[in-house]
Design an enzyme around this catalytic site. Structure first.
Site, mmCIF file in Angstrom:
data_model
loop_
_atom_site.group_PDB
_atom_site.id
_atom_site.type_symbol
_atom_site.label_atom_id
_atom_site.label_comp_id
_atom_site.label_asym_id
_atom_site.label_seq_id
_atom_site.Cartn_x
_atom_site.Cartn_y
_atom_site.Cartn_z
ATOM 1 N N ARG A 229 11.268 -6.205 5.877
ATOM 2 C CA ARG A 229 11.142 -4.786 6.203
ATOM 3 C C ARG A 229 11.601 -4.530 7.637
ATOM 4 O O ARG A 229 12.222 -3.509 7.936
ATOM 5 C CB ARG A 229 9.686 -4.329 6.013
ATOM 6 C CG ARG A 229 9.528 -2.827 6.148
ATOM 7 C CD ARG A 229 8.119 -2.387 5.814
ATOM 8 N NE ARG A 229 7.182 -2.708 6.878
ATOM 9 C CZ ARG A 229 5.866 -2.495 6.793
ATOM 10 N NH1 ARG A 229 5.340 -2.010 5.695
ATOM 11 N NH2 ARG A 229 5.077 -2.786 7.804
ATOM 12 N N LYS B 229 0.828 -1.220 0.000
ATOM 13 C CA LYS B 229 0.000 0.000 0.000
ATOM 14 C C LYS B 229 0.856 1.262 0.000
ATOM 15 O O LYS B 229 0.612 2.193 -0.764
ATOM 16 C CB LYS B 229 -0.934 0.040 1.231
ATOM 17 C CG LYS B 229 -1.927 -1.111 1.310
ATOM 18 C CD LYS B 229 -2.944 -0.923 2.409
ATOM 19 C CE LYS B 229 -2.370 -0.957 3.818
ATOM 20 N NZ LYS B 229 -1.809 -2.273 4.217
ATOM 21 N N ARG C 166 -10.290 0.432 8.013
ATOM 22 C CA ARG C 166 -9.886 -0.940 8.348
ATOM 23 C C ARG C 166 -11.015 -1.715 9.003
ATOM 24 O O ARG C 166 -10.834 -2.899 9.323
ATOM 25 C CB ARG C 166 -8.696 -0.892 9.318
ATOM 26 C CG ARG C 166 -7.336 -0.989 8.634
ATOM 27 C CD ARG C 166 -6.292 -0.732 9.687
ATOM 28 N NE ARG C 166 -5.066 -1.441 9.486
ATOM 29 C CZ ARG C 166 -3.950 -0.865 9.025
ATOM 30 N NH1 ARG C 166 -3.939 0.381 8.668
ATOM 31 N NH2 ARG C 166 -2.841 -1.568 8.947
ATOM 32 N N ARG D 283 10.317 -0.619 13.105
ATOM 33 C CA ARG D 283 8.938 -0.657 13.590
ATOM 34 C C ARG D 283 8.745 -1.747 14.629
ATOM 35 O O ARG D 283 9.204 -2.876 14.444
ATOM 36 C CB ARG D 283 7.974 -0.886 12.407
ATOM 37 C CG ARG D 283 7.706 0.371 11.637
ATOM 38 C CD ARG D 283 6.820 0.115 10.435
ATOM 39 N NE ARG D 283 5.534 -0.518 10.750
ATOM 40 C CZ ARG D 283 4.486 -0.479 9.937
ATOM 41 N NH1 ARG D 283 4.566 0.151 8.787
ATOM 42 N NH2 ARG D 283 3.370 -1.070 10.282
ATOM 43 N N ARG E 94 -1.169 -9.179 13.309
ATOM 44 C CA ARG E 94 -1.708 -8.182 12.363
ATOM 45 C C ARG E 94 -2.451 -8.863 11.229
ATOM 46 O O ARG E 94 -3.467 -8.368 10.752
ATOM 47 C CB ARG E 94 -0.566 -7.313 11.814
ATOM 48 C CG ARG E 94 -0.030 -6.343 12.868
ATOM 49 C CD ARG E 94 1.365 -5.875 12.547
ATOM 50 N NE ARG E 94 1.424 -5.058 11.346
ATOM 51 C CZ ARG E 94 2.551 -4.844 10.654
ATOM 52 N NH1 ARG E 94 3.690 -5.397 11.039
ATOM 53 N NH2 ARG E 94 2.524 -4.085 9.598
HETATM 54 P P1 AMP Z 1 0.092 0.460 8.932
HETATM 55 O O1 AMP Z 1 1.217 1.430 8.876
HETATM 56 O O2 AMP Z 1 -1.041 0.817 8.019
HETATM 57 O O3 AMP Z 1 0.551 -0.966 8.736
HETATM 58 O O4 AMP Z 1 -0.506 0.532 10.401
HETATM 59 C C1 AMP Z 1 0.251 0.171 11.528
HETATM 60 C C2 AMP Z 1 -0.631 0.068 12.748
HETATM 61 O O5 AMP Z 1 -1.251 1.330 13.014
HETATM 62 C C3 AMP Z 1 -1.790 -0.906 12.648
HETATM 63 O O6 AMP Z 1 -1.397 -2.239 12.934
HETATM 64 C C4 AMP Z 1 -2.738 -0.350 13.703
HETATM 65 O O7 AMP Z 1 -2.293 -0.650 15.002
HETATM 66 C C5 AMP Z 1 -2.578 1.144 13.514
HETATM 67 N N1 AMP Z 1 -3.526 1.656 12.503
HETATM 68 C C6 AMP Z 1 -3.217 2.207 11.288
HETATM 69 N N2 AMP Z 1 -4.318 2.544 10.624
HETATM 70 C C7 AMP Z 1 -5.368 2.200 11.413
HETATM 71 C C8 AMP Z 1 -6.781 2.266 11.273
HETATM 72 N N3 AMP Z 1 -7.364 2.747 10.154
HETATM 73 N N4 AMP Z 1 -7.535 1.820 12.305
HETATM 74 C C9 AMP Z 1 -6.977 1.341 13.418
HETATM 75 N N5 AMP Z 1 -5.669 1.216 13.607
HETATM 76 C C10 AMP Z 1 -4.853 1.642 12.627
#
Ligand code: AMP
Length: 192
Positions: free
Chosen positions: A128, A13, A89, A134, A145
């Protein structure tokens, strides 16, 4: 146009969003990046976010929606079009997004779903993790996840399919090749 880049963790993404920004110049919001910036700054919100992110769980819907609402309000240029990366999400987030966009006379125009096999996702995220720093790019948290994705987020595919907005993209192969496919799909929805 409002474009949602959808897919499991590790589906590409962020990578494809970066190319879309270059191509279309829309405002881009990665909710994960917004939360990580808060963590880096050591804010109260960052502390709360970290307690979920490091466990591989989603931030509670209402909190996430408030944050998104605030970021969009701070960026009036987002009225022209947004690339949503990592949001929505959950079904609740999707419904709230519709309401939020309707207030600005907009809608979700297309949902680009990057589809990648789970084995490949795990491999990409572990790789990654070697450089990302991270807290959630380790095997235990990656598995959590992916469970969260399968149990709470994947339902959005059917949600958006039933609205005729979901476009599946095979998310394996060259980054450029995937991007070409995405552009074709976006153009198809632009004229609607
Ligand atoms: P990402 O960078 O999109 O992989 O997001 C990393 C983490 O941020 C996720 O595993 C969630 O803990 C949190 N997060 C990101 N976007 C959302 C969302 N739309 N709703 C809830 N938690 C989020």
């Amino acid at each position: 146009m409002n474009i949602v880049i959808f897919g499991a963790p590790g589906s590409g993404k962020g990578t494809q969003s970066a190319l879309l920004i270059e191509e279309y110049g829309y405002y881009h919001i990665s909710t994960g990046d917004v939360l990580r910036a808060q963590i880096a700054q050591g804010t109260e919100l960052g502390k709360i976010a970290d307690s979920y992110i490091s466990k591989g769980q989603l931030i509670p819907d209402e909190l996430m929606i408030d944050i998104l609402d605030e970021v969009l309000a701070e960026h009036p240029e987002s009225a022209k079009g947004v690339i949503f990366d990592g949001f929505p999400r959950t079904i609740h987030q999707a419904e709230t997004l519709d309401a939020l966009l309707a207030k600005r006379n907009g809608k979700v125009d297309v949902v680009v779903g990057l589809e990648v096999e789970e084995e490949e996702l795990i491999e990409r995220l572990i790789n990654r993790g070697k450089t990302s720093g991270r807290s959630d790019d380790n095997l235990d948290t990656i598995k959590k996840r992916l469970d969260v994705y399968n149990n709470q987020t994947n339902v959005l595919r059917d949600h958006y399919k039933s609205q005729g907005k979901y476009e599946a993209v095979h998310g394996m192969g060259s980054i450029e090749g995937i991007f070409e496919n995405i552009k074709t799909l976006i153009e198809k929805h632009r004229s609607r």
